[in-house]
Structure formats: C-alpha cells, structure tokens
Enzyme design. Structure first.
Site, PDB file in Angstrom:
ATOM      1  N   ASP A  99       0.852  -1.189   0.000  1.00  0.00           N
ATOM      2  CA  ASP A  99       0.000   0.000   0.000  1.00  0.00           C
ATOM      3  C   ASP A  99       0.887   1.238   0.000  1.00  0.00           C
ATOM      4  O   ASP A  99       1.364   1.686   1.044  1.00  0.00           O
ATOM      5  CB  ASP A  99      -0.929  -0.007   1.217  1.00  0.00           C
ATOM      6  CG  ASP A  99      -2.037  -1.048   1.102  1.00  0.00           C
ATOM      7  OD1 ASP A  99      -1.819  -2.069   0.414  1.00  0.00           O
ATOM      8  OD2 ASP A  99      -3.106  -0.861   1.723  1.00  0.00           O
ATOM      9  N   LYS A 173      -6.913   3.626  -3.026  1.00  0.00           N
ATOM     10  CA  LYS A 173      -7.272   3.543  -1.606  1.00  0.00           C
ATOM     11  C   LYS A 173      -7.460   4.946  -1.040  1.00  0.00           C
ATOM     12  O   LYS A 173      -6.695   5.855  -1.368  1.00  0.00           O
ATOM     13  CB  LYS A 173      -6.168   2.786  -0.857  1.00  0.00           C
ATOM     14  CG  LYS A 173      -6.331   2.705   0.652  1.00  0.00           C
ATOM     15  CD  LYS A 173      -5.180   1.904   1.261  1.00  0.00           C
ATOM     16  CE  LYS A 173      -5.166   1.975   2.782  1.00  0.00           C
ATOM     17  NZ  LYS A 173      -4.017   1.228   3.355  1.00  0.00           N
ATOM     18  N   LYS A 207     -10.314   0.585  -2.311  1.00  0.00           N
ATOM     19  CA  LYS A 207     -10.240   0.201  -0.893  1.00  0.00           C
ATOM     20  C   LYS A 207     -10.624   1.405  -0.044  1.00  0.00           C
ATOM     21  O   LYS A 207     -10.055   2.482  -0.185  1.00  0.00           O
ATOM     22  CB  LYS A 207      -8.826  -0.277  -0.523  1.00  0.00           C
ATOM     23  CG  LYS A 207      -8.654  -0.565   0.980  1.00  0.00           C
ATOM     24  CD  LYS A 207      -7.274  -1.121   1.294  1.00  0.00           C
ATOM     25  CE  LYS A 207      -7.047  -1.235   2.803  1.00  0.00           C
ATOM     26  NZ  LYS A 207      -5.733  -1.819   3.130  1.00  0.00           N
TER      27      LYS A 207
END
Length: 247
Positions: A99, A173, A207
């Site tokens: 990430d 995300k 996400k």
C-alpha cells in the site's frame, strides 16, 4: 457474503505514536496478527519492520491470511527510489500486498508527471513480483476535484501500461488514517469520497480505509462497490460490536 474477506485488519502505529516501548508495541502487533489468523480475515496490514514477524506467525499457524504493508507512509513524500527500496525489502520479507502512499503533495503542486512516473515504477515492481498494489491518495488532503483527477490519473497509468487481467491487482485507496484534519472533519473514507473514487478509478478496485468502524458502515461501503476495507476495528465489525478505535 463473508465480510471477513473484505477486511484488511490494520495496526500501523509506531511505538512513538502509541506512546509505548518497541517491545510493548510489538506485543500489540502480535495480537493483531494472531487475531487475524483466528478470525480468518483477508489480510493483516502492518508496518514494514513487522512483515517478517507476521510471515513467521502465519506460516506456523498454516494460515491463509495475507500480509500487507505500507510504503512511503504516511506523508507520501519519499522519493520514488526510496519507495522502491522500501517495497523491495518488504517483498523480500514476505509481504503479499504493498500500500503505497501517493505523493499527493507533488500532485497538488501541479507535478502530475512525477506522480505518473511514481505510479508506473512502483506498480511495475509490485506486479512483476505478483503482488497486489494499492495507491493511497489521502482524500482528506484533497478537494473533490483533486480526488477525481488523481483517481483518474492512476487509472489511466494502469490502463496504458498493464494488461487487463492485472487491473484487479491495482487498487485506489482512500486514506492513511493518519492525516490531521481541522475542526473534526473526517480524515478517512466517507460515502461521497468513495463514490467519487469508484466513479473515476473504475475498472480499478477501490479500498475504503480510515473511519469504517461498524458492521453497518462496512456493509454500506461494500454495497457501494469497494472490494476491501482497511480498519483497526476488523473484529468489532465482523461481530457487529461497537468499536472504540479512532482509525
């Protein structure tokens, strides 16, 4: 629907942030890893220096829980080379998912070319090692227009440089959960921001991270179309309990 397969159980505080010693903080990380194994969550999300610990615990338990870690966290201002080095080490230590925090400050300052290069090189590293990559855009630091533009930029880089079957492995995300906002404004996923991300990052998955603390909130995010939820409240969410977490 098995909600646990949407949950990335998350603990990302450093000892200093938690006000603990290294060993005390490590015990909390071990607890989160053990909980993820016991609850069969999709993934445990931890700092890079804890990846090898998670790898050992998960292997010993013969668990299928995936290991995720954060790169360039939380400000995203690391250079591309620094992010690549951190990600390479995380892969060597056993991370399944990376990430990355996008350099959203460069993006806000108009240097889209730098951000495109960062997205391309760091995504290539992950995909070439068969890892899932997620790009944290830090929605609380952006205007609505910037959320739309940055989600679109990431999508366009991926579509231009990767195969269609790889799109599912590159997420956009929402948040780190660590961004400091003013006047109590949300610093993570909200319904309006997630809708903007979904509309502008598709066909890439999204996400939702930061601020999802109840079963109902998680279900709402999933119903909107998110594929993963990052939360330090994974157990509470899964069991329909009230979470006292601030992430």
């Amino acid at each position: 629907m098995n909600i646990k397969q949407f949950l990335d159980s998350t603990y990302l505080k450093t000892p200093a942030q938690a006000g603990l010693s290294f060993e005390e903080n490590k015990k909390i990380v071990e607890g989160f890893i053990a909980e993820a194994i016991e609850e069969h969550f999709k993934l445990i999300m931890i700092r890079p220096d804890m990846v090898s610990l998670a790898k050992k615990m998960i292997a010993k338990a013969e668990s299928k829980v995936l290991i995720g870690t954060v790169i360039g966290f939380p400000e995203g201002i690391y250079t591309i080379e620094e992010k690549l080095a951190e990600a390479t080490q995380a892969i060597e230590d056993g991370a399944d998912e990376l990430d990355y925090v996008c350099n959203y400050e460069n993006f806000k300052n108009g240097d889209s070319q730098y951000v495109k290069e960062e997205i391309l090189k760091c995504t290539q590293l992950g995909i070439s090692h068969h890892k899932t990559v997620k790009w944290i855009i830090e929605v609380a630091a952006l205007t609505d227009q910037q959320i739309i533009q940055l989600s679109t930029l990431i999508k366009n880089v991926v579509i231009a440089n990767f195969k269609e079957e790889q799109y599912q492995d590159v997420f956009v995300k929402s948040s780190t959960g660590f961004y400091k906002t003013e006047a109590g404004k949300p610093n993570g996923a909200t319904v309006p921001t997630i809708i903007m991300m979904l509309e502008n990052s598709s066909p890439l998955p999204v996400k939702a991270a930061g601020g999802v603390r109840t079963y109902e909130e998680a279900i709402e995010m999933i119903s909107l179309g998110v594929k993963r939820i990052g939360t330090s409240s994974a157990k509470a969410i899964a069991h329909g309990n009230i979470s006292e977490s601030n992430y």
